[in-house]
Design a protein around this motif. Sequence first.
Motif, mmCIF file in Angstrom:
data_model
loop_
_atom_site.group_PDB
_atom_site.id
_atom_site.type_symbol
_atom_site.label_atom_id
_atom_site.label_comp_id
_atom_site.label_asym_id
_atom_site.label_seq_id
_atom_site.Cartn_x
_atom_site.Cartn_y
_atom_site.Cartn_z
ATOM 1 N N GLY A 164 0.807 -1.214 0.000
ATOM 2 C CA GLY A 164 0.000 0.000 0.000
ATOM 3 C C GLY A 164 0.840 1.263 0.000
ATOM 4 O O GLY A 164 0.548 2.225 -0.729
ATOM 5 N N ILE A 165 1.896 1.286 0.793
ATOM 6 C CA ILE A 165 2.753 2.468 0.867
ATOM 7 C C ILE A 165 3.479 2.690 -0.450
ATOM 8 O O ILE A 165 3.615 3.828 -0.929
ATOM 9 N N GLU A 166 3.936 1.603 -1.078
ATOM 10 C CA GLU A 166 4.601 1.715 -2.380
ATOM 11 C C GLU A 166 3.640 2.265 -3.431
ATOM 12 O O GLU A 166 3.993 3.147 -4.230
ATOM 13 N N ARG A 167 2.409 1.763 -3.433
ATOM 14 C CA ARG A 167 1.413 2.250 -4.394
ATOM 15 C C ARG A 167 1.062 3.711 -4.118
ATOM 16 O O ARG A 167 0.873 4.499 -5.054
ATOM 17 N N PHE A 168 0.937 4.043 -2.845
ATOM 18 C CA PHE A 168 0.592 5.423 -2.481
ATOM 19 C C PHE A 168 1.654 6.379 -3.014
ATOM 20 O O PHE A 168 1.342 7.428 -3.591
ATOM 21 N N HIS A 169 2.922 6.019 -2.806
ATOM 22 C CA HIS A 169 4.013 6.874 -3.279
ATOM 23 C C HIS A 169 3.987 7.009 -4.801
ATOM 24 O O HIS A 169 4.076 8.129 -5.338
ATOM 25 N N LYS A 170 3.842 5.882 -5.486
ATOM 26 C CA LYS A 170 3.848 5.895 -6.947
ATOM 27 C C LYS A 170 2.673 6.701 -7.487
ATOM 28 O O LYS A 170 2.833 7.519 -8.414
#
Length: 250
Positions: A164-170
């Motif tokens: 989730g954090i990776e997707r949020f950043h991207k």
Amino acid sequence: MENDLSLATEAAVTAGKLLRKHFGKSLVVDEAMHHDIKLALDKESQELITGILLGARPTDALYGEEGIAGNQDSGRQWIVDPIDGTVNFFYGIPHFCISIALRVDDEVVLGVIHDPMVGETWTIEKGGVPLLNGEPVSVSSREKLEESILFVGCGKSTEALNTGIERFHKASLRARKMRMMGSAALGMAYICCGRLDAYVESTISLWDIAAGKLLVEAAGGKVTLTRREGEADSWSIVATNGKIPIEEIL
């Protein structure tokens, strides 16, 4: 006899009154985990909903976050989240809801999402038009990520949090705004009426999104569910207005 949608709406609104009564008050915590909380009120809300639904439909089954009830051999199954957004509720954040869906022979045929704090109720019957407080709604017309508001959920496990954090950043590099709101059901209701453009989460349960999936699809959006292998009733979800190129940020 009261029809199924009216019955589900009655159950959701009645449970909403219970939640409003207890909002901001001292609450009994049944279980406190690192990334989640279970309240005694979760069970009380589901018991209230169960009493209304199975009281009127005693041969039906009920499957909820707080357990099962009724005739589990029935082809009619109510899917219930008695408080979606329990952590928000516990911390006094007025963003939570009740979600109720009815599945008949493995097909969801109606859904209700009720926000008792704002006083909003989304309803849908399969083949019909989604309604917000009785008025028709539809997904947004936005087609560009740069104009969109996206909701990314992070789940509770380490794997889900990292994803989730990776997707949020991207996604934050492309979208106009990002949100982590704490209620999957309300996120999908917001897509249904055009407030949000997409919701993505790698691990979610059926009771969180059963009603919302029907709402989003009936409003013109698209929902993709993928079962997570080796996990009971666990799914990944991508829900959008059906127009933005969400695959570019997954």
